[in-house]
Design a protein around this motif. Structure first.
Motif, PDB file in Angstrom:
ATOM      1  N   UNK A  83     -13.852   0.668   1.860  1.00  0.00           N
ATOM      2  CA  UNK A  83     -13.823   1.461   3.084  1.00  0.00           C
ATOM      3  C   UNK A  83     -12.436   1.592   3.686  1.00  0.00           C
ATOM      4  N   UNK A  84     -11.657   0.499   3.675  1.00  0.00           N
ATOM      5  CA  UNK A  84     -10.324   0.556   4.278  1.00  0.00           C
ATOM      6  C   UNK A  84      -9.404   1.447   3.453  1.00  0.00           C
ATOM      7  N   UNK A  85      -9.491   1.350   2.123  1.00  0.00           N
ATOM      8  CA  UNK A  85      -8.713   2.251   1.281  1.00  0.00           C
ATOM      9  C   UNK A  85      -9.095   3.703   1.504  1.00  0.00           C
ATOM     10  N   UNK A  86     -10.394   3.954   1.674  1.00  0.00           N
ATOM     11  CA  UNK A  86     -10.872   5.316   1.958  1.00  0.00           C
ATOM     12  C   UNK A  86     -10.307   5.816   3.288  1.00  0.00           C
ATOM     13  N   UNK A 106      -4.714  -6.834   2.355  1.00  0.00           N
ATOM     14  CA  UNK A 106      -5.655  -5.712   2.282  1.00  0.00           C
ATOM     15  C   UNK A 106      -5.570  -5.114   0.884  1.00  0.00           C
ATOM     16  N   UNK A 107      -6.241  -5.760  -0.041  1.00  0.00           N
ATOM     17  CA  UNK A 107      -6.083  -5.436  -1.454  1.00  0.00           C
ATOM     18  C   UNK A 107      -6.557  -4.033  -1.796  1.00  0.00           C
ATOM     19  N   UNK A 108      -7.687  -3.612  -1.243  1.00  0.00           N
ATOM     20  CA  UNK A 108      -8.171  -2.282  -1.593  1.00  0.00           C
ATOM     21  C   UNK A 108      -7.254  -1.196  -1.036  1.00  0.00           C
ATOM     22  N   UNK A 109      -6.682  -1.422   0.132  1.00  0.00           N
ATOM     23  CA  UNK A 109      -5.735  -0.449   0.684  1.00  0.00           C
ATOM     24  C   UNK A 109      -4.501  -0.347  -0.197  1.00  0.00           C
TER      25      UNK A 109
END
Length: 368
Positions: A83-86, A106-109
């Motif tokens: 969600x954060x990357x999105x 914040x790995x996905x970001x």
């Protein structure tokens, strides 16, 4: 005017550091936006920065009273949830940025920024050696790798990995020969060394997060102060309600007082080993007693580092009040602790970490 987007979350000491960096970039004429959870809207606005709220992040509130398991699973969800990357990609599609600064946890970001080809920085608000060790050997790093989000790979994919700390104290600093990894020095607001009072004033500040056992440790410290010839100033933070704490006559307990208003007149600080509080105290030349609150953080390593350079002592959070009393007595009486802290403080104050970080960010934009 360069446009800079900061992507972060409230993990305690990283908040004032991030906002200080944002203010320095804004002071230099850059547009600065901050993407964070809605709870940070007021703090970001008060710093004079533009705020954007996550729409798809998992719920996150560090100030609740977390168990170790709950803290680990909740933090992991924020670190790795797509969600954060999105949200990051949606923000830059609507309003492009010249540079994206992303909290290193914040790995996905970080992954989303790399996949989209965005110029971005992985920002480390504490020792690189702490986070690298935690995420290589600890459960959070293992879980992240199982999701395809290996921290080292993500940090390497960033255009720059920036460590807002003292390279000589960072366990990784002395052995690193990687030009991709840059240390700026600590970000702090100390202008001059502290000048103590009589009787000695001691500041007590543990984590702003709700870590297990924190209230009991605060009460132990308050009990220890009774009968000592000191003035104790305790800040509990948002996670611990001061109501119900037994307070001796030589102590005051507050939910919040700006530490930069108290430290200049202190003789010592009792803390948890968080990077922000520790380096603010050291920048004022103050010796420290450190009681780490969580093994899932950088606190133990920072406590050991401060003790190793002679600027303080470290005890377990389960230490008996008699041991806390003995350590605090020694810290206030022994000249060696004050000398080591003063020497370290002069070195930390000689570097403006926020300015050095801003130089690195703008150099990266200019290269583009």
């Amino acid at each position: 005017m360069p446009d800079i987007l900061i992507v972060t979350f409230d993990a305690g000491g990283n908040v004032p550091l991030t906002l200080r960096l944002g203010r320095e970039l804004r002071r230099r004429g850059n547009r600065v936006r901050v993407l964070d959870h809605e709870a940070q809207c007021t703090a970001v606005a008060e710093a004079g920065l533009e705020f954007r709220a996550y729409r798809n992040s998992p719920p996150w509130s560090p100030h609740q009273d977390h168990s170790t398991w709950n803290l680990a699973t909740t933090v992991l969800a924020v670190m790795t949830n797509p969600g954060i990357g999105q949200d990051l990609l949606e923000v830059v599609r609507e309003d492009p940025a010249d540079l994206v600064i992303i909290d290193c946890m914040l790995f996905d970001a970080l992954d989303a920024a790399a996949r989209a080809g965005l110029r971005h920085v992985a920002l480390f608000p504490t020792f690189y050696g702490c986070l690298d060790g935690m995420f290589r050997r600890g459960p959070l790093g293992i879980a992240a790798r199982l999701k395809g989000l290996g921290p080292r790979r993500l940090w390497r994919q960033a255009d720059l990995a920036l460590v807002c700390s003292d390279r000589d104290l960072d366990p990784a600093g002395r052995r690193s020969h990687d030009d991709h990894l840059v240390w700026t020095g600590a970000v702090h607001d100390a202008k001059r060394p502290a000048v103590g009072r009589t009787p000695p004033r001691v500041l007590v500040s543990l984590s702003t997060g709700g870590l297990p056992g924190q209230r009991r440790v605060l009460q132990n410290i308050l009990d220890v102060a009774e009968g000592m010839d000191i003035e104790l100033v305790v800040t509990t933070g948002p996670a611990v309600d001061p109501v119900g704490l037994r307070t001796p006559t030589n102590a005051t307990v507050h939910r919040y007082i700006p530490h930069n208003e108290v430290m200049p007149t202190c003789s010592a600080v009792v803390g948890h080993g968080g990077h922000g509080t520790t380096f603010r105290a050291l920048a004022h030349g103050l010796p420290m007693l450190i009681l780490p609150m969580s093994a899932l953080t950088d606190q133990r390593t920072i406590g050991k580092t401060v003790a190793a350079v002679g600027a303080g002592k470290v005890l377990r959070k389960t230490a008996h009040p008699r041991r806390i009393r003995g350590a605090l007595d020694e810290l206030l009486a022994a000249e060696s602790f004050r000398t080591a802290a003063a020497t370290l403080g002069a070195r930390i104050r000689a570097t403006d970490g926020a300015s050095a970080a801003a130089d690195q960010f703008l150099r990266l934009i200019d290269r583009r």
